[in-house]
Write a protein that holds these residues in place. Structure first.
Motif, PDB file in Angstrom:
ATOM      1  N   UNK A   1      64.634 -55.252  21.011  1.00  0.00           N
ATOM      2  CA  UNK A   1      64.039 -54.701  22.227  1.00  0.00           C
ATOM      3  C   UNK A   1      65.032 -54.537  23.373  1.00  0.00           C
ATOM      4  N   UNK A   2      66.132 -55.296  23.343  1.00  0.00           N
ATOM      5  CA  UNK A   2      67.171 -55.140  24.357  1.00  0.00           C
ATOM      6  C   UNK A   2      67.731 -53.720  24.371  1.00  0.00           C
ATOM      7  N   UNK A   3      67.690 -53.078  23.211  1.00  0.00           N
ATOM      8  CA  UNK A   3      68.383 -51.796  23.053  1.00  0.00           C
ATOM      9  C   UNK A   3      67.488 -50.576  23.246  1.00  0.00           C
ATOM     10  N   UNK A   4      66.253 -50.791  23.703  1.00  0.00           N
ATOM     11  CA  UNK A   4      65.366 -49.671  24.023  1.00  0.00           C
ATOM     12  C   UNK A   4      65.016 -49.751  25.505  1.00  0.00           C
ATOM     13  N   UNK A   5      64.819 -48.589  26.111  1.00  0.00           N
ATOM     14  CA  UNK A   5      64.630 -48.569  27.563  1.00  0.00           C
ATOM     15  C   UNK A   5      63.266 -49.079  27.989  1.00  0.00           C
ATOM     16  N   UNK A   6      62.250 -48.901  27.120  1.00  0.00           N
ATOM     17  CA  UNK A   6      60.904 -49.386  27.431  1.00  0.00           C
ATOM     18  C   UNK A   6      60.434 -50.282  26.294  1.00  0.00           C
ATOM     19  N   UNK A   7      60.575 -51.597  26.437  1.00  0.00           N
ATOM     20  CA  UNK A   7      60.224 -52.501  25.340  1.00  0.00           C
ATOM     21  C   UNK A   7      58.749 -52.414  24.959  1.00  0.00           C
ATOM     22  N   UNK A   8      58.490 -52.673  23.695  1.00  0.00           N
ATOM     23  CA  UNK A   8      57.140 -52.692  23.141  1.00  0.00           C
ATOM     24  C   UNK A   8      56.782 -54.117  22.751  1.00  0.00           C
ATOM     25  N   UNK A   9      55.563 -54.519  23.069  1.00  0.00           N
ATOM     26  CA  UNK A   9      55.074 -55.827  22.637  1.00  0.00           C
ATOM     27  C   UNK A   9      54.659 -55.716  21.174  1.00  0.00           C
TER      28      UNK A   9
END
Length: 306
Positions: free
Chosen positions: A49-57
């Motif tokens: 998730x660090x590597x995406x601009x909008x994290x997903x739960x």
């Protein structure tokens, strides 16, 4: 936006990965045989998730955890036979599987849109509608979307035109009776002539899934991207036009059977079904597809379809 993916085999896990990259899903629930069986995928996606601009739960869940889903992607399936020659070989097992889980999914998320990815997709869309009681716009399948993508890719190589700029559909069954709607194929307003060479490209596209299956034992990337494209169009109310499996609404006199036709996909699922102008040969091919799928529907459960 809450999306649940049911079935975490090669396709389900690939779809989960694509959705985690798309920035459209706030909560992603992954459901497999058990919570434990999907924890590897859940942890792996969380670690990225660090590597995406909008994290997903991302959560592991059971059917109960899908409650309140906006979209449910159905990827669950009985095992694929090693030397499968037709997707219809999965019909009885997967209809039984849908009979087991679909009513509960519908009860928990009555306003959701179901995207059927499992095969035989046309038969399963029919039974998903029956088992859920959902409106026709709430249930659709990936259908011939990937077949059409394969065909367009081959045409693009021949024409030296970007794939996105080619309008060409494969319609009917996602299976042996599918056909290319060459009478409405075009690029830049110029019709694509139905040459023998282009029909040969269609034949290559129609068997491409089995070619992939032969080499790697499964198909997962293209179908996951196609399913994610459908989900994104629903989530963003994008109203993209694409061929998907849906309950045919009387087109060419066909009713109460599910086949692929171009449809506008948006926030309400199937916003509108489009009726392309088919030539006589294509009309007959569409009717043949309807007969093929209807026969399997009847044989699976002894249901008389009129």
């Amino acid at each position: 936006m809450k999306v649940s993916v049911i079935g975490m085999g090669n396709v389900g896990s690939s779809l989960a990965f694509v959705l985690a990259m798309k920035h459209i899903v706030k909560e992603l629930v992954l459901v497999g045989r058990s919570r434990e069986s999907v924890l590897g995928d859940v942890l792996d996606l969380r670690h990225g998730q660090l590597f995406v601009s909008t994290p997903t739960q991302v959560n592991a869940g059971t059917l109960a955890d899908t409650a309140g889903s906006d979209i449910i992607a159905m990827c669950a399936s009985v095992p694929t036979p090693k030397h499968m020659r037709s997707r219809m070989e999965l019909a009885q097992g997967n209809v039984d599987l849908m009979r087991e889980i679909m009513p509960e999914l519908a009860r928990l998320s009555p306003d959701s849109t179901i995207v059927m990815v499992s095969n035989p997709v046309d038969v399963l869309v029919h039974y998903a509608l029956k088992f859920t009681g959902f409106r026709p716009n709430q249930v659709l399948g990936t259908g011939t979307l990937v077949d059409s993508s394969r065909f367009r890719q081959l045409l693009a190589e021949e024409l030296r035109i970007h794939t996105e700029d080619i309008r060409a559909y494969i319609l009917g069954e996602h299976g042996d009776s599918q056909f290319p709607a060459m009478s409405c194929a075009e690029a830049g307003g110029e019709p694509l002539d139905p040459t023998p060479g282009r029909f040969a490209l269609f034949e290559k596209a129609s068997r491409a899934g089995f070619e992939v299956l032969k080499h790697k034992g499964c198909t997962n990337y293209a179908i996951a991207l196609a399913a994610a494209f459908i989900i994104e169009s629903i989530a963003l109310d994008a109203k993209h036009t694409m061929p998907v499996s849906l309950r045919v609404d009387g087109f060419q006199g066909v009713t109460d059977v599910c086949l692929s036709l171009p449809a506008v996909i948006g926030g309400n699922g199937i916003e509108r079904v489009l009726h392309p102008r088919l030539n006589e040969r294509e009309q007959q091919a569409f009717l043949h597809s309807a007969s093929t799928v209807r026969n399997v529907i009847e044989s699976v459960a002894g249901e008389a379809v009129t």
